[in-house]
Design a protein around this motif. Structure first.
Motif, short mmCIF file in Angstrom:
data_model
loop_
_atom_site.label_atom_id
_atom_site.label_comp_id
_atom_site.label_asym_id
_atom_site.label_seq_id
_atom_site.Cartn_x
_atom_site.Cartn_y
_atom_site.Cartn_z
N PRO A 171 0.83 -1.23 0.00
CA PRO A 171 0.00 0.00 0.00
C PRO A 171 0.85 1.26 0.00
CG PRO A 171 -0.91 -1.60 1.55
CD PRO A 171 0.40 -2.16 1.07
N GLN A 172 1.98 1.25 0.75
CA GLN A 172 2.81 2.45 0.80
C GLN A 172 3.50 2.69 -0.56
OE1 GLN A 172 6.42 2.51 3.27
NE2 GLN A 172 5.71 4.44 4.14
N LEU A 173 4.00 1.61 -1.16
CA LEU A 173 4.63 1.76 -2.48
C LEU A 173 3.60 2.21 -3.52
CD1 LEU A 173 6.93 -1.42 -2.53
CD2 LEU A 173 7.70 0.97 -2.45
N ASP A 174 2.41 1.62 -3.47
CA ASP A 174 1.37 1.97 -4.44
C ASP A 174 0.94 3.43 -4.28
OD1 ASP A 174 1.44 -0.56 -5.46
OD2 ASP A 174 -0.42 -1.25 -4.52
N ALA A 175 0.80 3.86 -3.02
CA ALA A 175 0.38 5.26 -2.78
C ALA A 175 1.46 6.22 -3.30
CB ALA A 175 0.15 5.47 -1.29
N THR A 176 2.72 5.85 -3.12
CA THR A 176 3.81 6.70 -3.58
C THR A 176 3.85 6.71 -5.11
OG1 THR A 176 5.03 6.16 -1.58
CG2 THR A 176 6.29 7.12 -3.38
N ALA A 177 3.66 5.53 -5.71
CA ALA A 177 3.62 5.46 -7.17
C ALA A 177 2.47 6.30 -7.72
CB ALA A 177 3.49 4.00 -7.62
N ALA A 178 1.33 6.28 -7.03
CA ALA A 178 0.18 7.07 -7.49
C ALA A 178 0.49 8.56 -7.44
CB ALA A 178 -1.05 6.75 -6.62
N ARG A 179 1.20 8.98 -6.40
CA ARG A 179 1.57 10.40 -6.30
C ARG A 179 2.54 10.78 -7.41
NH1 ARG A 179 2.00 14.52 -7.10
NH2 ARG A 179 2.34 16.43 -5.88
N ILE A 180 3.46 9.86 -7.76
CA ILE A 180 4.41 10.13 -8.85
C ILE A 180 3.66 10.17 -10.19
CG2 ILE A 180 6.40 9.20 -10.11
CD1 ILE A 180 7.36 8.07 -7.33
N THR A 181 2.68 9.30 -10.36
CA THR A 181 1.87 9.32 -11.58
C THR A 181 1.17 10.68 -11.73
OG1 THR A 181 1.50 6.94 -11.45
CG2 THR A 181 -0.06 8.20 -12.78
N ALA A 182 0.64 11.19 -10.62
CA ALA A 182 0.01 12.52 -10.66
C ALA A 182 1.05 13.57 -11.04
CB ALA A 182 -0.62 12.85 -9.31
N GLY A 183 2.29 13.39 -10.57
CA GLY A 183 3.37 14.31 -10.92
C GLY A 183 3.71 14.26 -12.39
N VAL A 184 3.64 13.07 -12.97
CA VAL A 184 3.87 12.93 -14.42
C VAL A 184 2.79 13.70 -15.16
CG1 VAL A 184 3.90 11.31 -16.37
CG2 VAL A 184 5.04 10.68 -14.21
N GLN A 185 1.53 13.52 -14.73
CA GLN A 185 0.41 14.20 -15.39
C GLN A 185 0.53 15.71 -15.26
OE1 GLN A 185 -2.60 11.99 -13.37
NE2 GLN A 185 -2.47 10.26 -14.80
N ALA A 186 1.12 16.16 -14.14
CA ALA A 186 1.28 17.61 -13.93
C ALA A 186 2.56 18.14 -14.59
CB ALA A 186 1.30 17.91 -12.43
N GLY A 187 3.29 17.25 -15.29
CA GLY A 187 4.50 17.71 -15.99
C GLY A 187 5.71 17.86 -15.08
N GLN A 188 5.63 17.34 -13.83
CA GLN A 188 6.78 17.45 -12.92
C GLN A 188 7.71 16.24 -13.01
OE1 GLN A 188 4.74 18.10 -9.18
NE2 GLN A 188 4.67 20.32 -9.51
N ALA A 189 7.29 15.22 -13.76
CA ALA A 189 8.15 14.06 -13.99
C ALA A 189 7.92 13.62 -15.44
CB ALA A 189 7.81 12.93 -13.02
N GLY A 190 8.99 13.02 -16.02
CA GLY A 190 8.92 12.64 -17.43
C GLY A 190 7.92 11.53 -17.70
N GLU A 191 7.39 11.49 -18.93
CA GLU A 191 6.36 10.51 -19.27
C GLU A 191 6.90 9.09 -19.34
OE1 GLU A 191 3.92 11.54 -22.52
OE2 GLU A 191 3.09 13.30 -21.50
#
Lengths: 207, 207
Positions: free
Chosen positions: B142-162
């Motif tokens: 759950p902790q890894l998944d929640a962190t991955a979900a936050r990074i996915t949101a960062g990708v969508q916001a353009g803060q991380a590469g696609e």
């Protein structure tokens, strides 16, 4: 033991004594590995190792201060072809050299006998700080330092940025591998090691 | 127990029963945490928990299938303010949200009682795959998944590469922290967590 030509002169006693020591040392380390896979780390004793190796207890205590110290040397000898060195290759290609060491780590951790032994030690060091200290200084720190040294050479060759912290980068490479392996969050395989390497290298590139 | 107004009508039995269940559940989890810091994981028993919580063994077995399952829920409840959710904040600033979760992990792992408990569990899962499975599914995944979900949101916001693999990135963030903590290779502190984050973010940036 068959006498060798060197024993015929007094000046040659040293090499023979050294060969005997080396033979005893290898017998002790080999007995340690065999006993561990039979009885496990917790039930392993210096007495048992001495008896299996055909040496006296004092011979073991002359070279090692604890059971943990013998065990880590036994692992080291099994893991490295030249009996202890952990220096990384430097082919000039940072990515390929790091890939080799990470895949080597995956192979070592997933080999059944090593897996059992290193898990027993991991369990042990959660409560025993002396064993933890031996593990870090004999196995983990040398590997991290050797990897950091290879990354430093990569920085000098322009394959990694000058602002890179090589020690931290080494922990970013090994940390995820041990995390998966120790906490069993997923399969530890070459594909994962390559993915970790690619992501860390992306962060190391000169810009 | 003082009867509450809700007990006066048959239709209101549910909320009261649910409150009683909730009280029993909290008593069990709280007793589990206290007993563990007194006797350790290995000597903890369902009988002991039931007795300390003032409930029957069957009440515990109705909700949890094993000692490990109760223990992980007890840890979860202690670690999370809302009793279980591990979702990361999304302030719009990926770096600051990830820093908060990594520093929170450092704080949790180095808090003495949690440190003792989680080390006992780590030792346990080296040999016990059922406990390992509970740990992964209740706490780590759950902790890894929640962190991955936050990074996915960062990708969508353009803060991380696609091209970023969010699951792998999450393991790169947590792996080095657990590596230091479990294998005792160095101090686990905010400075280290911030260093890991900076290096991982450098690899995640859009290019």
């Amino acid at each position: 033991m068959t006498p060798t030509p060197e024993t015929s002169t007094s000046g040659a006693r040293e090499p023979d004594a050294s060969r005997r020591s080396d033979r005893a040392r290898r017998a002790i380390l080999s007995a340690t590995r065999e006993l561990i896979s039979d009885v496990g780390y917790a039930r392993l004793s210096i007495e048992g190792i001495a008896s299996a190796a055909g040496v006296g207890k004092q011979t073991i205590y002359r070279w090692w201060r604890s059971k943990a110290a013998v065990v880590f040397d036994a692992i080291l000898e099994a893991n490295s072809q030249d009996g202890g060195s952990v220096a990384l290759p430097d082919t000039g290609d940072l990515e390929s050299d790091l890939r080799a060491v990470l895949r080597g780590t995956v192979a070592a951790l997933t080999e059944p006998a090593t897996d059992r032994l290193q898990r027993a030690i991991t369990a042990e060091i959660q409560a025993d700080l002396v064993v933890a200290d031996e593990l870090v200084h004999r196995l983990l720190r040398p590997q991290l330092d050797a990897t950091a040294a290879r990354i430093t050479a990569g920085v000098q060759a322009g394959q990694a940025g000058e602002s890179v912290n090589p020690q931290l980068a080494a922990e970013l490479l090994f940390g995820p591998l041990f995390h998966r392996w120790l906490l069993r969050t997923g399969p530890l395989d070459d594909e994962f090691a390559d993915g970790v390497l690619a992501m860390v290298l992306a962060g190391l590139r000169p810009r």
